[in-house]
Design a protein around this motif. Sequence first.
Motif, PDB file in Angstrom:
ATOM      1  N   LEU A  16       0.823  -1.208   0.000  1.00 40.57           N
ATOM      2  CA  LEU A  16       0.000   0.000   0.000  1.00 40.57           C
ATOM      3  C   LEU A  16       0.858   1.259   0.000  1.00 40.57           C
ATOM      4  O   LEU A  16       0.494   2.269  -0.612  1.00 40.57           O
ATOM      5  N   CYS A  17       2.011   1.210   0.672  1.00 44.12           N
ATOM      6  CA  CYS A  17       2.916   2.364   0.656  1.00 44.12           C
ATOM      7  C   CYS A  17       3.511   2.579  -0.731  1.00 44.12           C
ATOM      8  O   CYS A  17       3.646   3.718  -1.190  1.00 44.12           O
ATOM      9  N   CYS A  18       3.869   1.487  -1.429  1.00 44.91           N
ATOM     10  CA  CYS A  18       4.391   1.621  -2.800  1.00 44.91           C
ATOM     11  C   CYS A  18       3.317   2.193  -3.726  1.00 44.91           C
ATOM     12  O   CYS A  18       3.586   3.059  -4.555  1.00 44.91           O
ATOM     13  N   GLY A  19       2.090   1.678  -3.565  1.00 49.50           N
ATOM     14  CA  GLY A  19       0.998   2.225  -4.360  1.00 49.50           C
ATOM     15  C   GLY A  19       0.756   3.685  -4.056  1.00 49.50           C
ATOM     16  O   GLY A  19       0.544   4.505  -4.958  1.00 49.50           O
ATOM     17  N   SER A  20       0.794   4.022  -2.767  1.00 51.50           N
ATOM     18  CA  SER A  20       0.603   5.405  -2.348  1.00 51.50           C
ATOM     19  C   SER A  20       1.700   6.311  -2.911  1.00 51.50           C
ATOM     20  O   SER A  20       1.435   7.415  -3.396  1.00 51.50           O
ATOM     21  N   PHE A  21       2.952   5.830  -2.852  1.00 51.19           N
ATOM     22  CA  PHE A  21       4.070   6.605  -3.411  1.00 51.19           C
ATOM     23  C   PHE A  21       3.830   6.873  -4.892  1.00 51.19           C
ATOM     24  O   PHE A  21       4.013   8.001  -5.371  1.00 51.19           O
ATOM     25  N   MET A  22       3.416   5.859  -5.623  1.00 55.52           N
ATOM     26  CA  MET A  22       3.166   6.007  -7.053  1.00 55.52           C
ATOM     27  C   MET A  22       2.081   7.043  -7.333  1.00 55.52           C
ATOM     28  O   MET A  22       2.238   7.927  -8.177  1.00 55.52           O
ATOM     29  N   ILE A  23       0.956   6.933  -6.621  1.00 57.20           N
ATOM     30  CA  ILE A  23      -0.175   7.819  -6.876  1.00 57.20           C
ATOM     31  C   ILE A  23       0.201   9.269  -6.610  1.00 57.20           C
ATOM     32  O   ILE A  23      -0.042  10.165  -7.431  1.00 57.20           O
ATOM     33  N   PHE A  24       0.829   9.521  -5.473  1.00 60.17           N
ATOM     34  CA  PHE A  24       1.043  10.911  -5.081  1.00 60.17           C
ATOM     35  C   PHE A  24       2.274  11.535  -5.746  1.00 60.17           C
ATOM     36  O   PHE A  24       2.351  12.748  -5.894  1.00 60.17           O
ATOM     37  N   SER A  25       3.220  10.714  -6.188  1.00 62.98           N
ATOM     38  CA  SER A  25       4.312  11.281  -6.985  1.00 62.98           C
ATOM     39  C   SER A  25       3.776  11.760  -8.330  1.00 62.98           C
ATOM     40  O   SER A  25       4.190  12.799  -8.850  1.00 62.98           O
ATOM     41  N   ASN A  26       2.819  11.027  -8.903  1.00 70.03           N
ATOM     42  CA  ASN A  26       2.215  11.447 -10.166  1.00 70.03           C
ATOM     43  C   ASN A  26       1.290  12.644  -9.994  1.00 70.03           C
ATOM     44  O   ASN A  26       1.242  13.528 -10.850  1.00 70.03           O
ATOM     45  N   LEU A  27       0.546  12.666  -8.902  1.00 67.50           N
ATOM     46  CA  LEU A  27      -0.377  13.773  -8.683  1.00 67.50           C
ATOM     47  C   LEU A  27       0.362  15.106  -8.605  1.00 67.50           C
ATOM     48  O   LEU A  27      -0.057  16.105  -9.183  1.00 67.50           O
ATOM     49  N   TYR A  28       1.506  15.108  -7.895  1.00 70.84           N
ATOM     50  CA  TYR A  28       2.194  16.368  -7.627  1.00 70.84           C
ATOM     51  C   TYR A  28       3.410  16.612  -8.521  1.00 70.84           C
ATOM     52  O   TYR A  28       4.168  17.543  -8.274  1.00 70.84           O
ATOM     53  N   VAL A  29       3.585  15.800  -9.550  1.00 74.22           N
ATOM     54  CA  VAL A  29       4.766  15.927 -10.398  1.00 74.22           C
ATOM     55  C   VAL A  29       4.824  17.291 -11.087  1.00 74.22           C
ATOM     56  O   VAL A  29       5.905  17.786 -11.407  1.00 74.22           O
ATOM     57  N   PHE A 157      14.421  18.291 -10.705  1.00 75.40           N
ATOM     58  CA  PHE A 157      15.775  18.011 -11.179  1.00 75.40           C
ATOM     59  C   PHE A 157      15.785  17.619 -12.658  1.00 75.40           C
ATOM     60  O   PHE A 157      16.671  18.031 -13.412  1.00 75.40           O
ATOM     61  N   MET A 158      14.807  16.833 -13.080  1.00 74.29           N
ATOM     62  CA  MET A 158      14.752  16.453 -14.494  1.00 74.29           C
ATOM     63  C   MET A 158      14.469  17.660 -15.381  1.00 74.29           C
ATOM     64  O   MET A 158      15.011  17.774 -16.481  1.00 74.29           O
ATOM     65  N   ALA A 159      13.622  18.575 -14.901  1.00 72.02           N
ATOM     66  CA  ALA A 159      13.322  19.780 -15.689  1.00 72.02           C
ATOM     67  C   ALA A 159      14.558  20.650 -15.847  1.00 72.02           C
ATOM     68  O   ALA A 159      14.789  21.229 -16.924  1.00 72.02           O
ATOM     69  N   ASP A 160      15.376  20.752 -14.803  1.00 69.59           N
ATOM     70  CA  ASP A 160      16.611  21.536 -14.899  1.00 69.59           C
ATOM     71  C   ASP A 160      17.646  20.854 -15.781  1.00 69.59           C
ATOM     72  O   ASP A 160      18.333  21.504 -16.571  1.00 69.59           O
ATOM     73  N   ARG A 165       9.297  17.612 -20.032  1.00 71.08           N
ATOM     74  CA  ARG A 165       8.827  16.340 -20.586  1.00 71.08           C
ATOM     75  C   ARG A 165       9.576  15.158 -19.963  1.00 71.08           C
ATOM     76  O   ARG A 165       8.998  14.086 -19.740  1.00 71.08           O
ATOM     77  N   ALA A 166      10.859  15.363 -19.691  1.00 69.55           N
ATOM     78  CA  ALA A 166      11.653  14.294 -19.076  1.00 69.55           C
ATOM     79  C   ALA A 166      11.126  13.947 -17.683  1.00 69.55           C
ATOM     80  O   ALA A 166      11.262  12.804 -17.226  1.00 69.55           O
ATOM     81  N   SER A 167      10.520  14.914 -17.007  1.00 64.34           N
ATOM     82  CA  SER A 167       9.947  14.656 -15.682  1.00 64.34           C
ATOM     83  C   SER A 167       8.848  13.599 -15.770  1.00 64.34           C
ATOM     84  O   SER A 167       8.759  12.696 -14.924  1.00 64.34           O
ATOM     85  N   PHE A 168       8.005  13.676 -16.800  1.00 61.48           N
ATOM     86  CA  PHE A 168       6.940  12.698 -16.959  1.00 61.48           C
ATOM     87  C   PHE A 168       7.485  11.327 -17.358  1.00 61.48           C
ATOM     88  O   PHE A 168       6.950  10.294 -16.929  1.00 61.48           O
ATOM     89  N   LEU A 169       8.533  11.303 -18.167  1.00 58.38           N
ATOM     90  CA  LEU A 169       9.116  10.017 -18.565  1.00 58.38           C
ATOM     91  C   LEU A 169       9.667   9.261 -17.359  1.00 58.38           C
ATOM     92  O   LEU A 169       9.445   8.057 -17.195  1.00 58.38           O
ATOM     93  N   LEU A 170      10.399   9.977 -16.498  1.00 62.94           N
ATOM     94  CA  LEU A 170      10.936   9.325 -15.307  1.00 62.94           C
ATOM     95  C   LEU A 170       9.810   8.894 -14.378  1.00 62.94           C
ATOM     96  O   LEU A 170       9.861   7.807 -13.780  1.00 62.94           O
ATOM     97  N   ALA A 171       8.769   9.711 -14.263  1.00 65.64           N
ATOM     98  CA  ALA A 171       7.623   9.350 -13.418  1.00 65.64           C
ATOM     99  C   ALA A 171       6.977   8.053 -13.901  1.00 65.64           C
ATOM    100  O   ALA A 171       6.551   7.216 -13.098  1.00 65.64           O
ATOM    101  N   ALA A 172       6.913   7.856 -15.229  1.00 64.93           N
ATOM    102  CA  ALA A 172       6.312   6.635 -15.779  1.00 64.93           C
ATOM    103  C   ALA A 172       7.138   5.398 -15.422  1.00 64.93           C
ATOM    104  O   ALA A 172       6.585   4.348 -15.075  1.00 64.93           O
ATOM    105  N   VAL A 173       8.454   5.513 -15.483  1.00 62.47           N
ATOM    106  CA  VAL A 173       9.334   4.383 -15.152  1.00 62.47           C
ATOM    107  C   VAL A 173       9.199   4.017 -13.677  1.00 62.47           C
ATOM    108  O   VAL A 173       9.060   2.834 -13.312  1.00 62.47           O
ATOM    109  N   ILE A 174       9.231   5.014 -12.809  1.00 56.44           N
ATOM    110  CA  ILE A 174       9.090   4.775 -11.366  1.00 56.44           C
ATOM    111  C   ILE A 174       7.722   4.168 -11.054  1.00 56.44           C
ATOM    112  O   ILE A 174       7.595   3.252 -10.234  1.00 56.44           O
TER     113      ILE A 174
END
Length: 398
Positions: A16-29, A157-160, A165-174
Motif C-alpha cells: 500500500l505504501c508503494c501504491g501510495s508513493f506512485m499515486i502521489f508522486s504522479n499527482l504532484y509531479v 531536477f529532471m526539468a533543470d 517532458r523528461a519529468s513525466f518520462l521518469l515518473a512513468a518508469v518509477i
Amino acid sequence: MIEENTSAFWRATLALCCGSFMIFSNLYVTQPLLPEFQQAFGISTLQANASLAVATLMLGFSLLIYGPLSDALGRRGIMLITMTGVVVTTFALAWVPDYTSLILLRALQGFLLGGLPAIAIAYMGDEFSKKAMAVAVGIYISGNTLGGIGGRLFSGFMADAFDWRASFLLAAVISLACLIVFWWALPASRHFKPQTPSIQRMFRDLTGHLRNPLLLSVYLLGGLNFFIFINQYSYVTYLLSDDPWLLSSSLLGMLFITYLTGTFAASISGRVALYLAQPLCMALGVLILISGSLILLLPSLIAIIAGLLVNSFGFFFCHSNASSWVSRQAPHARASANALYLVFYYLGASTGGFYLDPFWQFWHWPGVIAGSLLVLLITLSISLWLWRQDPRSLSQIS
C-alpha cells in the motif's frame, strides 16, 4: 484479521505504501513545474495551477465511483486496473503538443489516480484489526508524503537537467516499478463481504454518510485544511522563483523535502491516538499548522523553510487522525465513507488556488497567509466541536 507487526502486516503495508508513493508522486509531479509551464506556454499563474487543480478535481470526483464500486466488486482488482492506467497516461504526458492536451490528459490521469486512495483504507478496514489499522493508516499516509516529495524532487531536477517532458518520462518508469511491487506484495482480500451492485444503495450510503453530522464535519475539516496547505506550496513556488531568491526548478522541488516532517507525523499519529482523543489530535495538528503559517511571514528563506517544515508536520498529523477516525465512525460502507472524505479533501486542493489567488494578486505573500489563517480558524473550531460531540473517542482504539 491481520495483526500489528506480523509478516502479513508488513507485506500489505509495503504494498500500500508503494501504491501510495506512485499515486502521489504522479499527482504532484507538475507542482515544481508551474513556473516552467508559464514560460513554455505563455500562461498566467492561475492557468499554470490548473495542471495540478484539474488532476485533484478529477481525482476527487472519481472517488464517488471507486469507493461504492469497490464495496460491491472488491478492492484489489480495481486498485490494480487504475494503477495500470496511471502508468500509461504518465508516459503519454511526455508527448503532449500543447497545454490544452496536457490539461485533458491530466484530467484523465486524475480520474485514474483515485482508484487506490478511494479503496486503500477500506481494504485495511476489512483486513486489519483495529489496533493494526490505526498504525497502518499512519504508515500508509507517510507513503503519501514520500510520494509527494519524490514526485516533486525528481520532477524539478529532471526539468533543470533536460526539460519538463523528461519529468513525466521518469515518473512513468518509477510508476511501473511501484505497480509491480504492489501486484506482488498485496495479499488477496480474505474478509471482504461483497454487496450486490445497486445504484440506489450506493446513493443511500453516500447520502447517509453526509447526513451524519460527525462525518460531515470531519469531511469539511479535511477539505479545508488541504484547501490551504497544498496551495500555500503552489504560491511559495511563485514567491521563491522571483526576486530576491530566483530559485530554479530543482531548488523549488527540494522545498518539498519539508514533507518529511509530515511523513514522521503521519507515522506516529496512530500511536498518539492510543492515548489522546483523535479530535484533540486534529485540533493539535491545526494549531501547529497555524503556527507554521505565521512563521512563513518572516522575510527569510530559512524562516520560510522552517515554516513549511512546521506546516507539514501539523497538516499530516491532523489528516492521519481524521482519515482513521472516519473509518471508525462509519457504521457501514466504509469505502464510501472514506471516499467522501477524500472527495472533500481533493476538492479542497483543487479549489484552494481560486480562493488564494485574489489574496496573491492584491496583497502578494502576506495576503496568502492572511487568507490561510481565516480558513484555519474555522477548521480549529470544527475539531474542537468534534471533540465535544464525541468525547468517547479518547483512547478507544483497541
